[in-house]
Design a protein around this motif. Structure first.
Motif, PDB file in Angstrom:
ATOM      1  N   THR A 198       0.739  -1.149  -0.152  1.00  0.00           N
ATOM      2  CA  THR A 198      -0.046   0.028  -0.242  1.00  0.00           C
ATOM      3  C   THR A 198       0.810   1.225   0.035  1.00  0.00           C
ATOM      4  O   THR A 198       0.809   2.113  -0.559  1.00  0.00           O
ATOM      5  CB  THR A 198      -0.880  -0.019   1.226  1.00  0.00           C
ATOM      6  N   PHE A 199       1.880   1.234   0.847  1.00  0.00           N
ATOM      7  CA  PHE A 199       2.720   2.507   1.036  1.00  0.00           C
ATOM      8  C   PHE A 199       3.939   2.559   0.361  1.00  0.00           C
ATOM      9  O   PHE A 199       4.505   3.663  -0.162  1.00  0.00           O
ATOM     10  CB  PHE A 199       2.928   2.705   2.503  1.00  0.00           C
ATOM     11  N   GLY A 200       4.264   1.517  -0.192  1.00  0.00           N
ATOM     12  CA  GLY A 200       5.497   1.474  -1.051  1.00  0.00           C
ATOM     13  C   GLY A 200       5.287   2.243  -2.269  1.00  0.00           C
ATOM     14  O   GLY A 200       6.447   3.178  -2.527  1.00  0.00           O
ATOM     15  N   PRO A 201       4.316   2.074  -2.912  1.00  0.00           N
ATOM     16  CA  PRO A 201       4.037   2.988  -3.981  1.00  0.00           C
ATOM     17  C   PRO A 201       3.968   4.593  -4.016  1.00  0.00           C
ATOM     18  O   PRO A 201       4.268   5.384  -4.543  1.00  0.00           O
ATOM     19  CB  PRO A 201       2.814   2.569  -4.942  1.00  0.00           C
ATOM     20  N   LEU A 202       3.384   4.756  -2.692  1.00  0.00           N
ATOM     21  CA  LEU A 202       3.138   5.993  -2.247  1.00  0.00           C
ATOM     22  C   LEU A 202       4.704   6.673  -2.194  1.00  0.00           C
ATOM     23  O   LEU A 202       4.953   7.991  -2.505  1.00  0.00           O
ATOM     24  CB  LEU A 202       2.462   6.249  -1.077  1.00  0.00           C
TER      25      LEU A 202
END
Length: 288
Positions: free
Chosen positions: A147-151
């Protein structure tokens, strides 16, 4: 308690870090000596806790909601070393010091739940009870990265995309949209360098107290688990409730129950916080 009016006041305080002095903003609801601190989920403003804060304050509790560093209206440094679950927990303790609260019930959803656990681990004498919604522990790690890796990558390498979303959503008046739509718009109000630093700091820091430390937390706790939530799996809530010596596990009907139909879970939170403040404070045994 519908229709009960409680006082609301906005305040600020400052914390010192290796990089300088940062400002944090909070809202205070109600009055009295039975303190509660409510924290937001990751990247969300403290305003998301306004409905629960008003309910608890109407029930006689003195409630604080806090914008953690990098969230809401608090400062947002672009330094990854400024962000970690432990640093956030220290900010909660600093808030208690600022308002003169010896102890508080501490809680929040997701990241807020992990921070509440960390407060209980690093400053056990300051915690009276815990309100833990959908903690992210062993079973939620992979989904959190997805979820937060791409962000993190977007904020680092495509910062114009983050800035464009901010410019598009910021002018929308929050008063003309439904409450939770306004919270979603607030979550889009991110600065690329700051949000990249925040996610980077959380990825490479301690996510939560260890299982051994969690078993030593002996205050009353309400653990609310989400069904069918891959990032905050129910298995983590169930595991945590089994580790905490004085925990009550409640299964939410949906992941959005506390947002859209809060009555049942609000009542459970009020009951837990009231019980925590009326129960005698247990002394920690030497060596525990």
């Amino acid at each position: 308690m519908v229709g009960v009016l409680v006082s609301e006041r906005i305040g600020q305080f400052f914390v010192e870090t290796h990089a300088g002095r940062d400002r944090l903003e909070f809202t205070e609801y109600g009055a009295g000596d039975a303190w509660v601190v409510l924290l937001p989920g990751e990247l969300l403003p403290r305003r998301m806790q306004q409905p629960l804060a008003r309910t608890l304050a109407a029930g006689g509790l003195h409630v604080l909601t806090l914008d953690l560093l990098g969230h809401g209206r608090s400062d947002r440094p672009a330094d990854p070393q400024a962000y970690s679950v432990t640093a956030f927990a220290e900010q909660v303790v600093a808030l208690l010091d600022h308002v003169g609260a010896p102890q508080a019930v501490v809680g929040g959803p997701s990241l807020g739940a992990n921070i509440a656990l960390e407060v209980a681990a690093i400053a056990p004498s300051r915690v009276r009870g815990l309100l833990l919604e959908a903690p992210i522990l062993d079973n939620g790690v992979e989904a959190g990265i997805l979820t937060f890796g791409p962000l993190l990558l977007t904020a680092r390498f495509l910062p114009l995309a983050v800035s464009a979303l901010r410019r598009a959503t910021r002018p929308v008046p929050r008063g003309v949209v439904p409450f939770w739509a306004g919270i979603a718009l607030d979550a889009c109000d991110q600065r690329p360098a700051a949000v990249a630093a925040l996610v980077h700091g959380l990825f490479f820091g301690r996510a939560a107290p260890s299982a051994l430390e969690r078993r030593r937390i002996r205050v009353p706790a309400l653990v609310v688990g989400h069904p069918w939530d891959p990032m905050r799996p129910y298995a983590d809530a169930e595991m945590l409730a089994g580790e905490l010596p004085d925990a009550t596990l409640v299964r939410a009907r949906t992941a959005l129950e506390w947002r859209l139909r809060p009555g049942r879970l609000d009542e459970a939170a009020l009951d837990l916080a009231t019980r925590a403040w009326h129960a005698p404070r247990r002394r920690r045994r030497a060596g525990s």
